[in-house]
Write a protein that holds these residues in place. Structure first.
Motif, PDB file in Angstrom:
ATOM      1  N   ILE A  30     -12.259 -15.238 -36.352  1.00 30.40           N
ATOM      2  CA  ILE A  30     -11.930 -16.453 -37.094  1.00 30.40           C
ATOM      3  C   ILE A  30     -12.262 -17.656 -36.219  1.00 30.40           C
ATOM      4  CG2 ILE A  30     -10.077 -17.760 -38.205  1.00 30.40           C
ATOM      5  CD1 ILE A  30      -8.551 -15.088 -38.475  1.00 30.40           C
ATOM      6  N   MET A  31     -12.975 -18.634 -36.774  1.00 26.84           N
ATOM      7  CA  MET A  31     -13.298 -19.839 -36.016  1.00 26.84           C
ATOM      8  C   MET A  31     -13.702 -20.955 -36.965  1.00 26.84           C
ATOM      9  SD  MET A  31     -17.037 -18.916 -34.386  1.00 26.84           S
ATOM     10  CE  MET A  31     -16.438 -17.409 -33.628  1.00 26.84           C
ATOM     11  N   SER A  32     -13.734 -22.182 -36.450  1.00 32.23           N
ATOM     12  CA  SER A  32     -14.199 -23.325 -37.241  1.00 32.23           C
ATOM     13  C   SER A  32     -15.715 -23.300 -37.345  1.00 32.23           C
ATOM     14  CB  SER A  32     -13.754 -24.639 -36.583  1.00 32.23           C
ATOM     15  OG  SER A  32     -14.465 -24.836 -35.364  1.00 32.23           O
ATOM     16  N   ASP A  33     -16.241 -24.051 -38.301  1.00 35.42           N
ATOM     17  CA  ASP A  33     -17.697 -24.134 -38.432  1.00 35.42           C
ATOM     18  C   ASP A  33     -18.320 -24.810 -37.211  1.00 35.42           C
ATOM     19  OD1 ASP A  33     -16.389 -26.542 -39.519  1.00 35.42           O
ATOM     20  OD2 ASP A  33     -18.420 -27.228 -39.933  1.00 35.42           O
ATOM     21  N   TYR A  34     -17.576 -25.725 -36.576  1.00 33.63           N
ATOM     22  CA  TYR A  34     -18.062 -26.368 -35.342  1.00 33.63           C
ATOM     23  C   TYR A  34     -18.277 -25.332 -34.245  1.00 33.63           C
ATOM     24  CZ  TYR A  34     -16.894 -27.992 -30.631  1.00 33.63           C
ATOM     25  OH  TYR A  34     -16.839 -28.153 -29.268  1.00 33.63           O
ATOM     26  N   ALA A  35     -17.268 -24.495 -33.988  1.00 36.05           N
ATOM     27  CA  ALA A  35     -17.384 -23.483 -32.937  1.00 36.05           C
ATOM     28  C   ALA A  35     -18.494 -22.493 -33.268  1.00 36.05           C
ATOM     29  CB  ALA A  35     -16.056 -22.754 -32.761  1.00 36.05           C
ATOM     30  N   ALA A  36     -18.624 -22.160 -34.553  1.00 33.72           N
ATOM     31  CA  ALA A  36     -19.683 -21.227 -34.948  1.00 33.72           C
ATOM     32  C   ALA A  36     -21.057 -21.812 -34.644  1.00 33.72           C
ATOM     33  CB  ALA A  36     -19.561 -20.906 -36.433  1.00 33.72           C
TER      34      ALA A  36
ATOM     35  N   THR B 287     -13.830 -37.995 -46.392  1.00 33.35           N
ATOM     36  CA  THR B 287     -13.316 -36.798 -45.716  1.00 33.35           C
ATOM     37  C   THR B 287     -14.143 -35.598 -46.159  1.00 33.35           C
ATOM     38  OG1 THR B 287     -11.675 -36.333 -47.437  1.00 33.35           O
ATOM     39  CG2 THR B 287     -10.974 -37.697 -45.591  1.00 33.35           C
ATOM     40  N   THR B 288     -14.356 -34.671 -45.241  1.00 33.83           N
ATOM     41  CA  THR B 288     -15.128 -33.466 -45.542  1.00 33.83           C
ATOM     42  C   THR B 288     -14.310 -32.247 -45.133  1.00 33.83           C
ATOM     43  OG1 THR B 288     -16.241 -32.962 -43.448  1.00 33.83           O
ATOM     44  CG2 THR B 288     -17.121 -34.806 -44.737  1.00 33.83           C
ATOM     45  N   PRO B 289     -14.586 -31.079 -45.732  1.00 34.08           N
ATOM     46  CA  PRO B 289     -13.836 -29.869 -45.368  1.00 34.08           C
ATOM     47  C   PRO B 289     -14.360 -29.179 -44.119  1.00 34.08           C
ATOM     48  CG  PRO B 289     -15.362 -29.354 -47.132  1.00 34.08           C
ATOM     49  CD  PRO B 289     -15.500 -30.835 -46.867  1.00 34.08           C
ATOM     50  N   THR B 290     -15.503 -29.646 -43.577  1.00 31.16           N
ATOM     51  CA  THR B 290     -16.083 -28.995 -42.401  1.00 31.16           C
ATOM     52  C   THR B 290     -16.574 -30.038 -41.410  1.00 31.16           C
ATOM     53  OG1 THR B 290     -18.317 -28.904 -43.343  1.00 31.16           O
ATOM     54  CG2 THR B 290     -16.866 -27.025 -43.791  1.00 31.16           C
ATOM     55  N   PHE B 291     -16.618 -29.635 -40.149  1.00 31.00           N
ATOM     56  CA  PHE B 291     -17.120 -30.528 -39.096  1.00 31.00           C
ATOM     57  C   PHE B 291     -18.618 -30.768 -39.225  1.00 31.00           C
ATOM     58  CE2 PHE B 291     -13.331 -28.664 -36.979  1.00 31.00           C
ATOM     59  CZ  PHE B 291     -12.678 -29.837 -36.665  1.00 31.00           C
ATOM     60  N   THR B 292     -19.364 -29.751 -39.622  1.00 33.93           N
ATOM     61  CA  THR B 292     -20.819 -29.858 -39.621  1.00 33.93           C
ATOM     62  C   THR B 292     -21.350 -30.790 -40.702  1.00 33.93           C
ATOM     63  OG1 THR B 292     -20.829 -27.767 -40.861  1.00 33.93           O
ATOM     64  CG2 THR B 292     -21.269 -27.655 -38.501  1.00 33.93           C
TER      65      THR B 292
ATOM     66  N   GLN C 207     -26.760 -31.549 -30.996  1.00 31.41           N
ATOM     67  CA  GLN C 207     -27.519 -30.579 -31.787  1.00 31.41           C
ATOM     68  C   GLN C 207     -28.056 -31.224 -33.063  1.00 31.41           C
ATOM     69  OE1 GLN C 207     -25.726 -26.821 -32.736  1.00 31.41           O
ATOM     70  NE2 GLN C 207     -25.419 -26.235 -30.606  1.00 31.41           N
ATOM     71  N   CYS C 208     -27.174 -31.952 -33.765  1.00 30.68           N
ATOM     72  CA  CYS C 208     -27.575 -32.559 -35.038  1.00 30.68           C
ATOM     73  C   CYS C 208     -28.632 -33.644 -34.840  1.00 30.68           C
ATOM     74  CB  CYS C 208     -26.352 -33.147 -35.745  1.00 30.68           C
ATOM     75  SG  CYS C 208     -25.204 -31.903 -36.364  1.00 30.68           S
TER      76      CYS C 208
END
Length: 335
Positions: free
Chosen positions: A102-108, A225-230, A252-253
């Motif tokens: 389990i991890m956030s989209d940022y960590a992934a 607001t967004t549901p994900t960091f990416t 990265q972005c």
């Protein structure tokens, strides 16, 4: 086999019932008929002299005894599984094990691409499932249903073991065509300009940067607001919005998006990501291999490139102006 007059096969049925809280779903999980599962529940109720799981309105809920049995039973079965399937060593080259993390989209995004490349080389038959960091999955991890959790240290689970994986700083990002910002922004600009922020899809925790701003009494002008960091960097493009982003994600972005990266005028504490696992899994050789792989990969990505390091140093220097604001608020008791 019976132990203290209880058929031990019923423990698997009980664990599934306590986990899914639904007779039909539990039956499907164990590939049993609904009548067979109902029979197992009846025998369990007789043994424990308790209903264990009851209908309340449209939901099935656990009785107090059912709640008290759930975690010890999950731990017992997990230990039993390790006992009967354990081997002297884990051979990644021949293993076909499935791991759930389990991890956030940022960590992934900043870590897992390299981890999965290593797994493809070292353990080509190993499968990995990456689950989103949600309230439900966090509860599943606490109940022992998932093996590993990668999370910001302040959100970690007290009852589980942990290892530090990597750290990150924060920078600001803006659209490259945004003429309202140059190479730096002031604290006043930062607080007044419209922001894009990530909002966790699980209840009580705010993001690391938002927690800190709330603690020192500062409030951003949140426009999106967004549901994900990416998604955050994407939503500043073509607008006058800015965002506070993990530095690794920002750089990265910026390789494929028209972004300006600016030092943050506010000195946000370093983010520490930790890996966690249940205590009873500490000696599992397969998980030990995966934890070590995550640590090794994180160590390889830890140094930022020279340009990023220069910008982060500038960020720390420009944040001095904010320190005086923080000190004033702490002195006045508003932080």
């Amino acid at each position: 086999m019976r132990f203290h007059k209880l058929d031990l096969n019923l423990l698997v049925a009980l664990d599934t019932l306590l986990t899914h809280r639904h007779v039909t779903r539990a039956a499907e999980r164990l590939c049993l008929s609904q009548s067979a599962m109902s029979g197992s529940l009846a025998r369990l109720r007789t043994h424990f002299k308790d209903e264990l799981i009851v209908q309340v309105g449209r939901k099935m809920v656990l009785t107090p005894l059912g709640e008290s049995l759930a975690l010890p039973l999950r731990d017992l079965l997990a230990r039993t599984e390790i006992l009967i399937s354990s081997s002297p060593k884990f051979d990644p080259a021949s293993s076909d094990r499935t791991f759930v993390i389990i991890m956030s989209d940022y960590a992934a995004q900043v870590l897992m691409m390299r981890v999965l490349q290593s797994i493809a080389r070292e353990a080509p038959n190993v499968r990995v499932t990456i689950d989103r960091l949600t309230e439900d999955n966090l509860e599943n991890f606490k109940r022992g249903e998932h093996e590993l959790l990668l999370i910001a240290e302040q959100g970690s689970v007290d009852s589980c073991e942990r290892a530090h994986i990597f750290e990150d700083d924060y920078v600001c990002v803006a659209w490259s065509g945004n003429k309202d910002v140059e190479r730096t922004i002031t604290t006043e600009q930062y607080l007044s300009m419209p922001h894009v922020v990530a909002q966790f899809p699980y209840g009580r925790l705010n993001t690391h940067d938002e927690q800190y701003l709330q603690r020192i009494g500062l409030k951003r002008n949140v426009a999106v607001t967004t549901p994900t960091f990416t998604l955050v960097p994407l939503f500043v493009i073509g607008t006058d919005r800015i965002a506070t982003v993990h530095s690794r994600l920002a750089f990265q972005c910026a390789q494929y998006l028209p972004l300006k990266i600016l030092p943050s005028p506010i000195k946000i504490p370093v983010l520490r990501e930790v890996l966690q696992w249940q205590p009873h899994l500490a000696t599992d050789p397969a998980l030990h291999w995966l934890r070590d792989l995550l640590r090794r990969t994180a160590a390889d990505i830890e140094p930022l490139d020279k340009k990023a390091t220069t910008l982060l140093n500038a960020s720390r220097n420009t944040a001095v102006q904010t320190s005086s604001i923080e000190q004033q608020q702490l002195a006045s008791g508003t932080a």
